[in-house]
Design an enzyme around this catalytic site. Sequence first.
Site, PDB file in Angstrom:
ATOM      1  N   HIS A 176      34.954  98.283 -58.778  1.00  0.00           N
ATOM      2  CA  HIS A 176      33.518  98.116 -58.521  1.00  0.00           C
ATOM      3  C   HIS A 176      33.186  98.635 -57.118  1.00  0.00           C
ATOM      4  O   HIS A 176      33.630  98.059 -56.121  1.00  0.00           O
ATOM      5  CB  HIS A 176      33.114  96.647 -58.653  1.00  0.00           C
ATOM      6  CG  HIS A 176      31.661  96.427 -58.373  1.00  0.00           C
ATOM      7  ND1 HIS A 176      30.670  96.974 -59.155  1.00  0.00           N
ATOM      8  CD2 HIS A 176      31.023  95.741 -57.384  1.00  0.00           C
ATOM      9  CE1 HIS A 176      29.484  96.625 -58.668  1.00  0.00           C
ATOM     10  NE2 HIS A 176      29.678  95.880 -57.588  1.00  0.00           N
ATOM     11  N   ASP A 178      30.301  99.334 -54.541  1.00  0.00           N
ATOM     12  CA  ASP A 178      28.904  99.181 -54.110  1.00  0.00           C
ATOM     13  C   ASP A 178      28.483 100.400 -53.294  1.00  0.00           C
ATOM     14  O   ASP A 178      29.117 100.690 -52.276  1.00  0.00           O
ATOM     15  CB  ASP A 178      28.759  97.937 -53.230  1.00  0.00           C
ATOM     16  CG  ASP A 178      28.957  96.649 -54.008  1.00  0.00           C
ATOM     17  OD1 ASP A 178      28.247  96.448 -54.997  1.00  0.00           O
ATOM     18  OD2 ASP A 178      29.837  95.847 -53.611  1.00  0.00           O
ATOM     19  N   ASP A 290      27.788  93.067 -61.624  1.00  0.00           N
ATOM     20  CA  ASP A 290      27.449  92.475 -60.330  1.00  0.00           C
ATOM     21  C   ASP A 290      25.970  92.207 -60.059  1.00  0.00           C
ATOM     22  O   ASP A 290      25.662  91.512 -59.102  1.00  0.00           O
ATOM     23  CB  ASP A 290      28.023  93.346 -59.194  1.00  0.00           C
ATOM     24  CG  ASP A 290      28.230  92.571 -57.907  1.00  0.00           C
ATOM     25  OD1 ASP A 290      28.360  91.329 -57.974  1.00  0.00           O
ATOM     26  OD2 ASP A 290      28.259  93.195 -56.832  1.00  0.00           O
ATOM     27  N   ASP A 427      36.279  94.653 -56.325  1.00  0.00           N
ATOM     28  CA  ASP A 427      35.565  95.561 -55.426  1.00  0.00           C
ATOM     29  C   ASP A 427      36.531  96.551 -54.768  1.00  0.00           C
ATOM     30  O   ASP A 427      37.544  96.151 -54.187  1.00  0.00           O
ATOM     31  CB  ASP A 427      34.869  94.765 -54.313  1.00  0.00           C
ATOM     32  CG  ASP A 427      33.708  93.938 -54.842  1.00  0.00           C
ATOM     33  OD1 ASP A 427      33.458  93.990 -56.062  1.00  0.00           O
ATOM     34  OD2 ASP A 427      33.057  93.250 -54.042  1.00  0.00           O
ATOM     35  N   HIS A 570      22.176  97.027 -56.437  1.00  0.00           N
ATOM     36  CA  HIS A 570      21.989  95.567 -56.382  1.00  0.00           C
ATOM     37  C   HIS A 570      22.332  94.933 -55.032  1.00  0.00           C
ATOM     38  O   HIS A 570      22.302  93.703 -54.922  1.00  0.00           O
ATOM     39  CB  HIS A 570      22.790  94.903 -57.515  1.00  0.00           C
ATOM     40  CG  HIS A 570      24.254  95.230 -57.478  1.00  0.00           C
ATOM     41  ND1 HIS A 570      24.804  96.219 -58.251  1.00  0.00           N
ATOM     42  CD2 HIS A 570      25.274  94.715 -56.753  1.00  0.00           C
ATOM     43  CE1 HIS A 570      26.107  96.301 -58.010  1.00  0.00           C
ATOM     44  NE2 HIS A 570      26.418  95.396 -57.109  1.00  0.00           N
TER      45      HIS A 570
END
Length: 1053
Positions: A176, A178, A290, A427, A570
């Site tokens: 994941h 971001d 998420d 993450d 997000h």
Amino acid sequence: MKLSRQFTVFGSAIFCVVIFSLYLMLDRGHLDYPKSPRREGSFPQGQLSMLQEKIDHLERLLAENNEIISNIRDSVINLSESVEDGTKNSKGNFSHGAGSPLLPSKRLSLTVDPADCLFASQSGSQSSEVQMLDVYSLIPFDNPDGGVWKQGFDITYKPDEWDTKPLQVFVVPHSHNDPGWLKTFDDYFREKTQYIFNNMVVKLKEDPRRKFIWSEISYLSKWWEAIDVQKKDAVKSLLENGQFEIVTGGWVMPDEAGAHYFAIIDQLIEGHQWLEKNLGVKPRSGWAIDPFGHSPTMAYLLKRAGFSHMLIQRVHYAVKKHFALHKTLEFFWRQNWDLGSVTDIFCHMMPFYSYDIPHTCGPDPKICCQFDFKRLPGGRYGCPWGVPPETIYPGNLQNRAEMLLDQYRKKSELFRTTVVLAPLGDDFRYTERTEWDHQFKNYQLLFDYMNSHSQYNVKIQFGTLSDYFDALEKEASASSRNSQSIFPVVSGDFFTYADRDDHYWSGYFTSRPFYKRMDRILESHLRAAEILYYFAMKQAKQYKISKFLSSSHYVMLTEARRNLGLFQHHDAITGTAKDWVVVDYGTRLFHSLMNLKKIIGHSALLLILKDKHSYDSYSSDTFLEMDLKQRTQSSLPQKNVISLSAEPRYLVVYNPSEQARSSVVSVCVSSSAAQVSSASGKPVEIQMSAVWDTATTVSQTAYEISFLAEMPPLGLKVYKILETSSSNPHLAKYDLYNGNIANEGIFNMNNIKSAQEAITLENSFIRLRFGQSGLMEEMLNKGDGKSLEVTVQFSWYGTTSKRDKSGAYLFLPDGEAKPYVYTTPPFVRVQRGRFYSDVTCFFEHVTHRVRLYNIHGQIEVIMDRRLMQDDNRGLEQGVHDNKITANLFRILLEKRSVVNMEEDQKAVSYPSLLSHITSSFLNHPVFPMTEKVPVPTLQLLGEFSPLMAPLPCDIHLVNLRTVQSKVDGKHSNEAALILHRKGFDCRFSSRDTGLLCSTTQGKILVQKLFSKFTVVSITPSSLSLMHPPPDARNISEINLSPMEISTFRIHLR
């Protein structure tokens, strides 16, 4: 007399139509009745039953017919009154803000096709098996200790459960990433993400059984630009053989609460277009692990884009437990308004606390953590539960395999099939080659052992998300009886999210409001630029304007799409990133805002020029300049002051709405002797207001002028502005309370020590009453003489004294809101003018304004959120970077003709058409532009009107987005025409709206769409252009169902 006769004829015609339609309904009721076979001995009872059903059917038809008659009657009355009103034009006392409306000719009703009223009355009555509103009322929210699965319950199983049907387990490796959070997008890419991709190419090729999924195209595209052909070919090979899968494939994994559907669609298109051009793949499955709560709108958009499956994770822990108990964690997600099943999409809800490895193999995180081989002893990460993983070797293989299998079996008990999904990631995982080796090699040993021992009755392997859904679909179809699905249907949303205790993630709904507003401003500019650019590009091709065609506009447009897309992430629009990351997002938004203003200016200039070939002479700089200028990413926009002279200067106003529009346009000028005229030179009435340098200081060098501009849909209207001694503006008058301002300059300032009586503003429709503090208290409807209490007050929340406190994510107040108390009376400024009047009050922390136009009311409020502490969700800071934020609202008070008590029982209700359009006008304000410097030789058209007529009232043009070509940085001849038909409630009055549109049951004739362009082709497409329908062909009529959002590939000439 003649008029009366016309109405008689018209009324008679309607009566005949109604009677004939009733006859047809009766006839239809007779013919449509299903014929059932006659059985001996049951004929009389069957006949009575048939008759009873016929009567019920007719009663329903009569009820529908009554509603149709009622709507037609209202239309006739409204039409009659509008004709009568058109002959009157009473003059009022404008100096006091009373007076008749400025648009007497527009006091018309919206013309609504009666059939369009049926949707709202029927919708919401469908029976989904699980309605979230019911679930929330059923759940006790008591949070007992569930044992090893803290928020759940003990799971048991019988060892022989899989004897007849083996367990199938798909372990899905993922990372994941971001696109900005604790570090900026670029810093994350440089330090982590690029290594994940580089290692993936090497490590997946080492063993064809290895799999990996990826979601964020923003990162993939950045890496793609930097790599060589060999790596690109390796990626394509991994995609082809199913080892690597793109899931969702949007530019980011967007927030689903603060993001507008325009931007969610746009980032989805950007990702899918990039994939089409560079990789030739079409994602099939959605992956949202998420976002902080989940919206059914996202499910709808994925379904419209051609997805058949999706996965969600962050759902209130009590809802997860409820779904797990009832084995409804996998379901068909249906829209609340769907009367059938056309919106159904299959959804998997992850059952446990998080998407990390300790919470994905099964209910016991202490055990699952031992199978996260990045946490092996000696590494940087350990297991918080105190028991580390062990490297797998023959001596512990059986024990570890059985321990892991036990977790998979327990997890499977929460679902209705024997297919289990076990995500394997977290993450920014898989940055180092050692992690690839530790995870894949250890798991493969476990898989081989389990698969080779038949007594375990398990088939386990690495898989992609679609591998899992395909296997699930195969088993489910084998298990389903009589084509009845084994999965339930769920309607509703999954907000507000709580991950533990009473920790509701509603704080982020308002964190960093400055940037949330900037997001909406950029959206309106991007949409305006997209529409104008496509029109201008078509004219540039027609007239061979090489300077426009060779410009960098499309590259800047693409960059703006991507910067807006990045901000839908997000941790971006949510306001949950570190301060410097927020600045990075803001800088990108600001940079694109500046570029979009240039594109709008250049495109508008080309479209409005009389001689298109003169474009080259005028386009060296941004010739048409926007009236608002923002100096930095963190400052509020300020109005440009237009320097006037005796030489007229063009003022061009763009209307980005698909409806014709009459709006008050305000610009700042350098002279009090200003005059505005139409393109043909006819003077236009103007209101002149003071420009305030501070709350109590009037500028002596700038003046605001306001006038009523009437603009065609999606069109440009041209005015001229100049300085002349013959100007005759209506000067605004001022009452000032609790202050003392000297009469300087041209405005009359009336200082009043304090408000002894209520302050009032009024127009022809309403009267507003304000208290001594300048805050609104009451609204009087002049139509029926009724007063309504409409009170504005400010409140504030403190944060709880418990250990966990409010922060960027959480809202944990210390109790009810407390009234905002001011110690000294605020300075109150009352302005009364020809086109609008307003009351502005200045408190220590808030400036508040209510502005009343002759056609609508509008509130402008400044508010913000300041948090001194962190809320322990990973951000490790409070929110201190507050900025003065302008928030614009409109108050719309409407009267509903019928109050249905059963409505409260329905899961969905609808706003009026007027409120839909008011909301659209708020999101898409008009854009005034002026010549940067007056050029006497410049000749513009009076207007540019691209549509033959406004679109139907209930159809919104979401975007007209130029489609990329196969060459980088270039565009094709096509655009994506995205339309949204809105559901609305007919029981609100549609009179005196000032809108001249109608509804048409969602139908638009293609040849009657554009006036300036020819439609070469228009074909339906999936929402994000990924899939043409099987029978894609040129259409002559667009036909949208209520609530439908549809994309069409359109080619104009």
